[in-house]
Design a protein around this motif. Sequence first.
Motif, PDB file in Angstrom:
ATOM      1  N   GLY A 251     -56.234 -59.747  23.189  1.00 18.48           N
ATOM      2  CA  GLY A 251     -57.623 -59.642  22.751  1.00 18.48           C
ATOM      3  C   GLY A 251     -58.553 -60.441  23.648  1.00 18.48           C
ATOM      4  O   GLY A 251     -59.650 -60.801  23.244  1.00 18.48           O
ATOM      5  N   GLU A 259     -60.019 -54.782  30.774  1.00 19.36           N
ATOM      6  CA  GLU A 259     -58.671 -55.145  30.350  1.00 19.36           C
ATOM      7  C   GLU A 259     -58.743 -56.151  29.201  1.00 19.36           C
ATOM      8  O   GLU A 259     -59.814 -56.706  28.927  1.00 19.36           O
ATOM      9  CB  GLU A 259     -57.899 -55.763  31.525  1.00 19.36           C
ATOM     10  CG  GLU A 259     -57.680 -54.786  32.685  1.00 19.36           C
ATOM     11  CD  GLU A 259     -57.495 -55.520  34.001  1.00 19.36           C
ATOM     12  OE1 GLU A 259     -56.419 -56.080  34.206  1.00 19.36           O
ATOM     13  OE2 GLU A 259     -58.438 -55.541  34.811  1.00 19.36           O
ATOM     14  N   VAL A 260     -57.599 -56.402  28.577  1.00 20.18           N
ATOM     15  CA  VAL A 260     -57.581 -57.310  27.428  1.00 20.18           C
ATOM     16  C   VAL A 260     -56.588 -58.463  27.588  1.00 20.18           C
ATOM     17  O   VAL A 260     -56.327 -59.207  26.640  1.00 20.18           O
ATOM     18  CB  VAL A 260     -57.284 -56.540  26.119  1.00 20.18           C
ATOM     19  CG1 VAL A 260     -58.435 -55.608  25.776  1.00 20.18           C
ATOM     20  CG2 VAL A 260     -55.975 -55.765  26.221  1.00 20.18           C
ATOM     21  N   ASP A 440     -61.799 -59.342  21.889  1.00 17.91           N
ATOM     22  CA  ASP A 440     -61.949 -57.905  22.112  1.00 17.91           C
ATOM     23  C   ASP A 440     -61.858 -57.136  20.797  1.00 17.91           C
ATOM     24  O   ASP A 440     -60.918 -57.320  20.013  1.00 17.91           O
ATOM     25  CB  ASP A 440     -60.886 -57.409  23.090  1.00 17.91           C
ATOM     26  CG  ASP A 440     -61.248 -56.037  23.620  1.00 17.91           C
ATOM     27  OD1 ASP A 440     -61.730 -55.969  24.763  1.00 17.91           O
ATOM     28  OD2 ASP A 440     -61.070 -55.040  22.880  1.00 17.91           O
ATOM     29  N   ARG A 442     -61.126 -54.134  20.178  1.00 13.26           N
ATOM     30  CA  ARG A 442     -60.048 -53.152  20.001  1.00 13.26           C
ATOM     31  C   ARG A 442     -58.817 -53.822  19.401  1.00 13.26           C
ATOM     32  O   ARG A 442     -58.107 -53.241  18.576  1.00 13.26           O
ATOM     33  CB  ARG A 442     -59.705 -52.491  21.340  1.00 13.26           C
ATOM     34  CG  ARG A 442     -60.825 -51.592  21.832  1.00 13.26           C
ATOM     35  CD  ARG A 442     -60.707 -51.254  23.297  1.00 13.26           C
ATOM     36  NE  ARG A 442     -61.001 -52.419  24.146  1.00 13.26           N
ATOM     37  CZ  ARG A 442     -61.237 -52.350  25.453  1.00 13.26           C
ATOM     38  NH1 ARG A 442     -61.223 -51.171  26.080  1.00 13.26           N
ATOM     39  NH2 ARG A 442     -61.499 -53.428  26.153  1.00 13.26           N
ATOM     40  N   ALA A 443     -58.583 -55.080  19.784  1.00 15.98           N
ATOM     41  CA  ALA A 443     -57.460 -55.823  19.214  1.00 15.98           C
ATOM     42  C   ALA A 443     -57.834 -56.411  17.852  1.00 15.98           C
ATOM     43  O   ALA A 443     -56.996 -56.549  16.975  1.00 15.98           O
ATOM     44  CB  ALA A 443     -57.040 -56.937  20.161  1.00 15.98           C
ATOM     45  N   LEU A 558     -65.553 -49.891  24.028  1.00 22.06           N
ATOM     46  CA  LEU A 558     -64.716 -50.402  22.938  1.00 22.06           C
ATOM     47  C   LEU A 558     -64.436 -49.336  21.881  1.00 22.06           C
ATOM     48  O   LEU A 558     -63.493 -49.441  21.110  1.00 22.06           O
ATOM     49  CB  LEU A 558     -65.385 -51.614  22.286  1.00 22.06           C
ATOM     50  CG  LEU A 558     -65.765 -52.735  23.255  1.00 22.06           C
ATOM     51  CD1 LEU A 558     -66.488 -53.858  22.519  1.00 22.06           C
ATOM     52  CD2 LEU A 558     -64.533 -53.289  23.963  1.00 22.06           C
ATOM     53  N   ALA A 563     -57.427 -49.822  24.494  1.00 21.38           N
ATOM     54  CA  ALA A 563     -56.948 -51.073  25.086  1.00 21.38           C
ATOM     55  C   ALA A 563     -55.752 -50.753  25.973  1.00 21.38           C
ATOM     56  O   ALA A 563     -54.827 -50.059  25.539  1.00 21.38           O
ATOM     57  CB  ALA A 563     -56.550 -52.047  23.988  1.00 21.38           C
ATOM     58  N   LYS A 569     -52.444 -51.942  22.281  1.00 21.40           N
ATOM     59  CA  LYS A 569     -52.382 -50.936  23.349  1.00 21.40           C
ATOM     60  C   LYS A 569     -52.616 -49.533  22.770  1.00 21.40           C
ATOM     61  O   LYS A 569     -51.964 -49.142  21.794  1.00 21.40           O
ATOM     62  CB  LYS A 569     -51.023 -50.995  24.040  1.00 21.40           C
ATOM     63  CG  LYS A 569     -50.967 -50.110  25.264  1.00 21.40           C
ATOM     64  CD  LYS A 569     -49.675 -50.280  26.040  1.00 21.40           C
ATOM     65  CE  LYS A 569     -49.684 -49.280  27.194  1.00 21.40           C
ATOM     66  NZ  LYS A 569     -48.495 -49.340  27.992  1.00 21.40           N
TER      67      LYS A 569
END
Lengths: 605, 157
Positions: A251, A259-260, A440, A442-443, A558, A563, A569
């Motif tokens: 994240g 990238e994350v 992040d 997405r996480a 996002l 991710a 992922k």
Amino acid sequence: MSWQGKILRVNLNTHEITPEALNMEWARDYIGERGLGTKYLWENMDPKADAMAPDNVLIFATGPLTGTNASTSGRYAVITKSPLTGAIACSNSGGKFGAELKYAGFDLLLVEGRSEKPVYLLIEGDEISLAPAEKIWGKTVWETDEWIKKQHHNPMLKIATIGIAGERGARYASVVNDLHRAAGRSGVGTVMGSKNLKAVAVRGTGGVKVKDPKRFMTVTQEMKNLLAEHTGGLTKYGTNAMMDTMQEFGGLPTRNFQEVQFEGADKVDAKAMMKTDDTGHTNLLTNKACFGCTIACGRIAHIRQDHFTIQNRKEYWHASGGLEYETAFAFGPVIGVDDIDACTFAGYLMNEHGIDPISFGVTLAAAMELFEMGVITTEDTDGVSLNFGNAEALTVMAEKTGKQEGFGVMLGLGSRLMCEKYGHPELSMTVKGQEFAGYDSRALQGMGLGYATGNRGACHLKHDTFEADMDDQTGDGKADPCKTSQDWTAAVDSSGLCMFTMGAWGAPEFAAQLDADSEGDWTAERLMKSGERIWNLERLFNLAAGLTKADDTLPERLLKDPAPSGTAKGKVNELDKMLPEYYDLRGWSEEGVPTDDTLGRLGLG
Amino acid sequence: MQRSLHMEPSLCTGCLQCEMACSFEHEGEFIPARSRIRVFEFEHGRTSVPYTCTQCVEAWCMKACPTNAISIDSDLGAKLVSAQACVGCKACVSACPFGTIEFNPFSGKVDKCDLCGGDPQCVAACPTDAITYVDAGASGVGRMASAAKQSHHEAVS
């Protein structure tokens, strides 16, 4: 009791300074600091006013627990309309300035208008004046602090000031107090600069009395003990311990959120700060407390003297505020830099010139992506190669932004305006024009909802969905913890205490302290309801300022780009699922407007 | 056993809980401007140094006082100011080499550390043990021990 019962109104058009009685009805409904400041802002300006116009109002507010011996009692907040977002701004800070303002006898300082010439406000006991600031206009935060203390032969003055960035209109200038604590976000320093107000210098010689001294001493001691059981990690490692958690989880926003996870995270994390290198240098010198704080998460660090940034600049060979998680993220992963000395130096520059490190770092990240795409070249960037990972680009651009020179003027616009100017608005990692912090969406799904609905735009400090987000990486069940923690955080931010206590103290623990401190019966329920009222009033301000449901969103990156690695992922943020549920829970219409019932229930009708 | 306040700047985080505890004990409110212990910061907070009266045996404040307002508590070794006898002339303020006795413009008398009758509140409030109340004859022992430890490391390495 623990309100001083007095505010100070400063009109910069007329240079009139007027103490006024605190509106106790508002204090009971909005607590203090963030809440009370919001109420005073709402009642004293038109939300449609241009943030940079004299009509904007700038408020410095303490809470009822500020200046008491409750742990973390040094907080104050700066509330105004933001020039970065056009929404309400509320940035809080620690250090010693807030408690000093309270000891000077004021709960809140309300600044309106614009001075014709630069001034600073001087409060020395009961002597209050606006003094000419021509000699410090153009000076840095650190120079200003030193100059004012010398000028008045008073080393006990506590000073909140803007640097050059705030004077020259960089849109995310901060107000820095006590050299390296800052009301950092949303350009509150920019508003101060637009008013030609360079600094507020305070020496408070009065005291703070509490409602029930005996009970207060007992309960604050119990709360300190409880806090000590939960915050050892924060004391030892500081907030930058979060770097490893986010890296592992996937994240950690890297290279402008493309990238994350960042391969260099272990070079700029908390352990890296504590590591002694082969020359015997250790970045971290000691930890440091704000006023009243028994956690002491602050870091004091120093830079290697042979590092390229300062080897010929002895003036930076001293210790100063070191990296916290957000500064480490903003000078590290998000721009791909893994040079801890460069990151530390950039942190010095942020404090010295008065800039928000998060907005700066994330704006630089967008500029780097534009550079790597070939949209901008060294012709635009004063000859500096803005490649991801270039530590020199970080420190050179930090200084240019601080002084508002060259490409620093473009960076000072913030990511949204800069990306629009170059025809790539999709590269701006912002909500309502304010740059993301180091998590992040997405996480961390609920974090995304908190960012999207944040009243000051993308912000990690106005809600806490961490547990729910770590447990489950879908949009399910995130609206409730998001809403509840937003309300709760609004109450905490209004108390005068720091939100870093929230891991140890819940609503009953806060209520117990507030009830022994201040008149009225303070319960957990009343605190939660006050928090909800504050959240909704901020929302009303934003709606009146012209914001709509369309502003409660996240960048496409996002919402559409999965991710690329980590535990999330393949995932995107599920905002479209969470947002309607959130509006419903809030008692808002489908358009995100509080219903009459909701307003009536909260006493906002 | 006589005790004295021992301050260890390397442990101090600068939180000022000591100033609040001291002022609360003596004034009944949180008023650091009237605290008899003060914390000073150097180099952007790299060090924070608590400082208060060391209770000198041959106390210059006491010698300078023209009204004999300063007396010795023989159990604690504390030098105490009598509010009745003090006339606020500030001779003691000038005489103290450490600046740890201060004029209080609100009372018109001087204030100094009185060791809270043997239970110093600054000690109780300090979250890091930067201020301790220890055997007056051995307050340097901690630092001596760490210097000795250093010598030990050097000897074995």
